[in-house]
Each structure stands twice: as C-alpha cells, then as structure tokens.
Write a protein that holds these residues in place. Sequence first.
Motif, short mmCIF file in Angstrom:
data_model
loop_
_atom_site.label_atom_id
_atom_site.label_comp_id
_atom_site.label_asym_id
_atom_site.label_seq_id
_atom_site.Cartn_x
_atom_site.Cartn_y
_atom_site.Cartn_z
N LEU A 1 14.63 55.14 35.35
CA LEU A 1 15.48 54.16 34.68
C LEU A 1 15.23 54.12 33.17
CD1 LEU A 1 15.44 51.24 37.26
CD2 LEU A 1 17.31 52.84 36.80
N LEU A 2 13.96 54.22 32.77
CA LEU A 2 13.65 54.26 31.34
C LEU A 2 14.27 55.49 30.68
CD1 LEU A 2 9.92 53.11 31.41
CD2 LEU A 2 11.83 51.86 30.37
N ALA A 3 14.20 56.63 31.37
CA ALA A 3 14.80 57.86 30.83
C ALA A 3 16.31 57.72 30.72
CB ALA A 3 14.42 59.06 31.70
N LEU A 4 16.94 57.14 31.73
CA LEU A 4 18.38 56.92 31.70
C LEU A 4 18.76 55.98 30.56
CD1 LEU A 4 21.25 57.12 32.85
CD2 LEU A 4 20.62 55.32 34.49
N MET A 5 18.01 54.88 30.43
CA MET A 5 18.33 53.92 29.37
C MET A 5 18.10 54.54 28.00
SD MET A 5 19.66 51.05 29.10
CE MET A 5 20.32 50.75 27.47
N HIS A 6 17.09 55.39 27.87
CA HIS A 6 16.86 56.08 26.60
C HIS A 6 18.07 56.94 26.24
CE1 HIS A 6 15.44 59.56 24.21
NE2 HIS A 6 14.98 58.57 23.47
N GLU A 7 18.59 57.69 27.20
CA GLU A 7 19.77 58.53 26.95
C GLU A 7 20.98 57.68 26.55
OE1 GLU A 7 20.31 61.88 26.77
OE2 GLU A 7 18.12 61.95 26.84
N ARG B 1 8.74 60.10 23.76
CA ARG B 1 7.72 60.93 23.09
C ARG B 1 6.46 61.08 23.94
NH1 ARG B 1 8.92 57.60 18.83
NH2 ARG B 1 6.94 56.53 19.07
N GLU B 2 6.00 59.97 24.53
CA GLU B 2 4.71 59.95 25.22
C GLU B 2 4.80 60.34 26.69
OE1 GLU B 2 1.83 59.35 23.59
OE2 GLU B 2 3.03 59.19 21.75
N GLY B 3 5.99 60.23 27.26
CA GLY B 3 6.18 60.56 28.67
C GLY B 3 6.58 59.33 29.47
N PHE B 4 7.58 59.49 30.30
CA PHE B 4 8.04 58.40 31.15
C PHE B 4 7.12 58.28 32.36
CE2 PHE B 4 11.91 59.80 28.93
CZ PHE B 4 12.30 58.60 28.37
N PRO B 5 6.89 57.05 32.83
CA PRO B 5 6.04 56.88 34.02
C PRO B 5 6.73 57.45 35.26
CG PRO B 5 6.99 54.77 33.36
CD PRO B 5 7.37 55.77 32.31
N PRO B 6 5.98 57.69 36.32
CA PRO B 6 6.58 58.23 37.54
C PRO B 6 7.43 57.18 38.26
CG PRO B 6 4.26 57.74 37.89
CD PRO B 6 4.53 57.50 36.43
N GLY B 7 8.25 57.64 39.17
CA GLY B 7 9.00 56.74 40.04
C GLY B 7 10.27 56.20 39.41
N LEU C 1 15.74 46.61 26.76
CA LEU C 1 14.59 47.10 25.99
C LEU C 1 15.07 47.68 24.67
CD1 LEU C 1 12.58 48.84 28.85
CD2 LEU C 1 12.02 46.68 27.70
N PRO C 2 14.31 47.47 23.59
CA PRO C 2 14.71 48.01 22.30
C PRO C 2 14.58 49.53 22.24
CG PRO C 2 12.60 46.89 22.12
CD PRO C 2 13.09 46.67 23.52
N GLY C 3 15.43 50.12 21.42
CA GLY C 3 15.47 51.58 21.28
C GLY C 3 14.14 52.19 20.87
N ASN C 4 13.40 51.52 19.98
CA ASN C 4 12.12 52.10 19.54
C ASN C 4 11.11 52.18 20.68
OD1 ASN C 4 11.74 49.30 19.54
ND2 ASN C 4 10.42 49.32 17.74
N TYR C 5 11.18 51.23 21.62
CA TYR C 5 10.29 51.25 22.78
C TYR C 5 10.68 52.40 23.71
CZ TYR C 5 7.44 49.07 26.51
OH TYR C 5 6.50 48.79 27.48
N LEU C 6 11.98 52.58 23.91
CA LEU C 6 12.47 53.69 24.73
C LEU C 6 12.11 55.03 24.09
CD1 LEU C 6 15.94 52.15 25.55
CD2 LEU C 6 14.02 52.36 27.14
N ASN C 7 12.21 55.11 22.77
CA ASN C 7 11.84 56.34 22.05
C ASN C 7 10.36 56.65 22.23
OD1 ASN C 7 14.46 56.66 21.09
ND2 ASN C 7 14.03 55.64 19.15
N TRP C 8 9.52 55.61 22.24
CA TRP C 8 8.09 55.82 22.43
C TRP C 8 7.84 56.48 23.79
CZ3 TRP C 8 4.48 54.16 25.99
CH2 TRP C 8 3.16 54.40 25.65
N PHE C 9 8.50 55.97 24.84
CA PHE C 9 8.34 56.58 26.16
C PHE C 9 8.84 58.03 26.15
CE2 PHE C 9 7.89 52.26 27.97
CZ PHE C 9 6.82 52.50 28.82
#
Length: 68
Positions: free
Chosen positions: A47-53, A36-42, A26-34
């Motif tokens: 995984l999105l939070a980990l990939m963002h880091e 800012r807006e909040g990662f989904p549950p579960g 996934l592109p960095g700007n998409y991960l950054n959006w999550f």
Amino acid sequence: MSEPLERLLQVVMPYGKYQGTPIADLPGNYLNWFAREGFPPGEIGRLLALMHEIDHNGLKHLLDPLRR
C-alpha cells in the motif's frame, strides 16, 4: 481495481511518526523516504508503494470519489 484504492483509505500506518494516519493521507516526503530506504513487507509495504506511485504522479485526485 478499486479495492486497493479503498484500502489506502482504510488502512492506517501502524507505527512511526505517522502512526494512526491513513495511508492515503501520508505526506509525499514520508512516502519518498520509504521509496529510497525500502518498503516494509506485506500489505503495508504494497500500500505504501502504491500510494507513493499515486502521489509521485500527481494522481491523488483519484481517491476523492472514494472519500465520499
């Protein structure tokens, strides 16, 4: 510790613009959006939070050995 990293390559985005794309690709700007807006549950959110880091800290190269 490698299992969460392996999951980044195995799990694909289940919805949205990048549906079907592995979390690791996934592109960095998409991960950054999550971030800012909040990662989904579960697992997807974890995984999105980990990939963002990883992306934010310039550590994507850590996934290279797992891609082979």
